[in-house]
Design a protein around this motif. Structure first.
Motif, PDB file in Angstrom:
ATOM      1  N   VAL A  76     -39.101 -24.515 -14.489  1.00 50.04           N
ATOM      2  CA  VAL A  76     -38.880 -23.075 -14.416  1.00 50.04           C
ATOM      3  C   VAL A  76     -37.611 -22.702 -15.167  1.00 50.04           C
ATOM      4  CG1 VAL A  76     -38.752 -21.061 -12.881  1.00 50.04           C
ATOM      5  CG2 VAL A  76     -39.836 -23.170 -12.071  1.00 50.04           C
ATOM      6  N   GLU A  77     -37.653 -21.583 -15.890  1.00 53.51           N
ATOM      7  CA  GLU A  77     -36.458 -21.036 -16.524  1.00 53.51           C
ATOM      8  C   GLU A  77     -36.035 -19.780 -15.784  1.00 53.51           C
ATOM      9  OE1 GLU A  77     -34.724 -19.116 -20.701  1.00 53.51           O
ATOM     10  OE2 GLU A  77     -36.735 -20.015 -20.674  1.00 53.51           O
ATOM     11  N   ILE A  78     -34.785 -19.763 -15.318  1.00 50.29           N
ATOM     12  CA  ILE A  78     -34.212 -18.608 -14.630  1.00 50.29           C
ATOM     13  C   ILE A  78     -33.041 -18.125 -15.467  1.00 50.29           C
ATOM     14  CG2 ILE A  78     -33.193 -17.750 -12.487  1.00 50.29           C
ATOM     15  CD1 ILE A  78     -34.850 -21.089 -12.325  1.00 50.29           C
ATOM     16  N   ASN A  79     -33.019 -16.843 -15.806  1.00 50.68           N
ATOM     17  CA  ASN A  79     -32.025 -16.324 -16.736  1.00 50.68           C
ATOM     18  C   ASN A  79     -30.945 -15.461 -16.096  1.00 50.68           C
ATOM     19  OD1 ASN A  79     -34.784 -16.061 -18.810  1.00 50.68           O
ATOM     20  ND2 ASN A  79     -33.067 -17.369 -19.322  1.00 50.68           N
ATOM     21  N   SER A  80     -29.776 -15.517 -16.710  1.00 52.70           N
ATOM     22  CA  SER A  80     -28.651 -14.639 -16.381  1.00 52.70           C
ATOM     23  C   SER A  80     -28.113 -14.104 -17.702  1.00 52.70           C
ATOM     24  CB  SER A  80     -27.561 -15.412 -15.633  1.00 52.70           C
ATOM     25  OG  SER A  80     -27.065 -16.471 -16.438  1.00 52.70           O
ATOM     26  N   GLU A  81     -27.171 -13.177 -17.630  1.00 51.43           N
ATOM     27  CA  GLU A  81     -26.604 -12.627 -18.862  1.00 51.43           C
ATOM     28  C   GLU A  81     -25.547 -13.535 -19.473  1.00 51.43           C
ATOM     29  OE1 GLU A  81     -25.381  -8.488 -18.744  1.00 51.43           O
ATOM     30  OE2 GLU A  81     -26.648  -8.188 -16.995  1.00 51.43           O
TER      31      GLU A  81
END
Length: 289
Positions: A76-81
């Protein structure tokens, strides 16, 4: 109760920047009344979180989970800024929770898995941290009969799931480590898309040393260079990163295994990052004040 159309959900998403499931829920509660849905969202935390949703989230983490018997794995890829937030303990705890949920569900459907408690947790984290955070994608890799899935994550930013026939978990992990480091295009030479081979052939033919060559000689040169190109870009034919004297296929075979395939995620790949000129931004704000 009125049926909620995809176009209504799309419009509300465009006007608020909120996620699909949250918009659908808001529209369901108002029988499809978009203006009322927006008003309701303004009254709760959802729209507060959405103020961050328009910002590009191209940092973050890749998390993997593999069954003890190697029968399947998820990534899974989880993104933040920002990378700073990606290292925050609240973000990493959220990322692990997300990976566990996808692993348990054995599903790639982000909207379905995130619906409910996980989406609420995401919104709360957005409010707490102050950055846009999202679950971008998930892949489920099934080993198949007689095969096993291996995993490797480098620095939290590059994740790989490999599938081997035979071998063992350590071998599968070493192959995954190679994929993370070298980033092959395909697993086997025969897997290379024809359009990519055609593009490479066109590049070869345009090279200066090909000019004026008789057709038969030119074709021989092209085929030789294509063979080299395939060897350099196919996992099984590449020199193994931990022992360049053997190919990845030879390394796997020595351990009683055979490479079947791989999936590689790198944080932010394919996302167009917004370039911010802070000096210009400050000057623009100064002019408006």
């Amino acid at each position: 109760m009125a049926a909620i159309s995809a176009s209504q959900v799309k419009e509300l998403r465009e006007r608020t920047g909120l996620g699909m499931m949250e918009c659908k829920k808001a529209l369901t509660e108002t029988d499809g009344d978009i203006e009322q849905a927006i008003e309701n969202l303004r009254k709760n935390s959802g729209l507060k979180a959405a103020k961050k949703a328009g910002r590009t989230a191209a940092e973050g983490a890749v998390v993997t989970r593999v069954a003890e018997d190697g029968s399947y794995g998820v990534m899974v890829e989880i993104n933040s800024e920002t990378d700073f937030v990606a290292r925050d303990e609240n973000f990493t705890a959220f990322a692990k929770k997300i990976a566990d949920a996808f692993f348990a569900a054995k599903s790639e459907d982000v909207a379905a898995v995130m619906d409910g408690e996980l989406e609420t947790a995401r919104e709360q984290l957005v409010q707490k941290i102050g950055e846009n955070i999202g679950v971008r994608r998930c892949v489920v890799v099934e080993a198949g009969d007689g095969n096993l899935v291996g995993e490797y994550v480098h620095g939290g930013r590059i994740g790989v799931l490999t599938v081997l026939k035979g071998g063992n978990a350590e071998t599968a992990r070493d192959v995954a480590m190679h994929v993370a480091a070298i980033n092959p295009t395909v697993a086997h030479p025969e897997d290379m898309p024809q359009e990519q081979l055609d593009a490479e052939k066109a590049i070869i033919l345009a090279q200066p040393d090909m000019a004026g060559k008789p057709e038969q000689i030119a074709e021989k040169m092209v085929q030789g260079r294509l063979k080299k190109y395939l060897a350099e870009n196919s996992l099984t034919q590449q020199a193994f990163v931990k022992n360049p004297d053997q190919t990845v296929a030879e390394f796997a075979k020595a351990a009683g295994g055979e490479v079947i395939g791989f999936t590689r995620f790198e944080v932010g790949e394919g996302i167009e990052k917004e370039e911010v000129d802070f000096a210009t931004e400050v000057m623009e704000q100064a002019k408006r004040s």
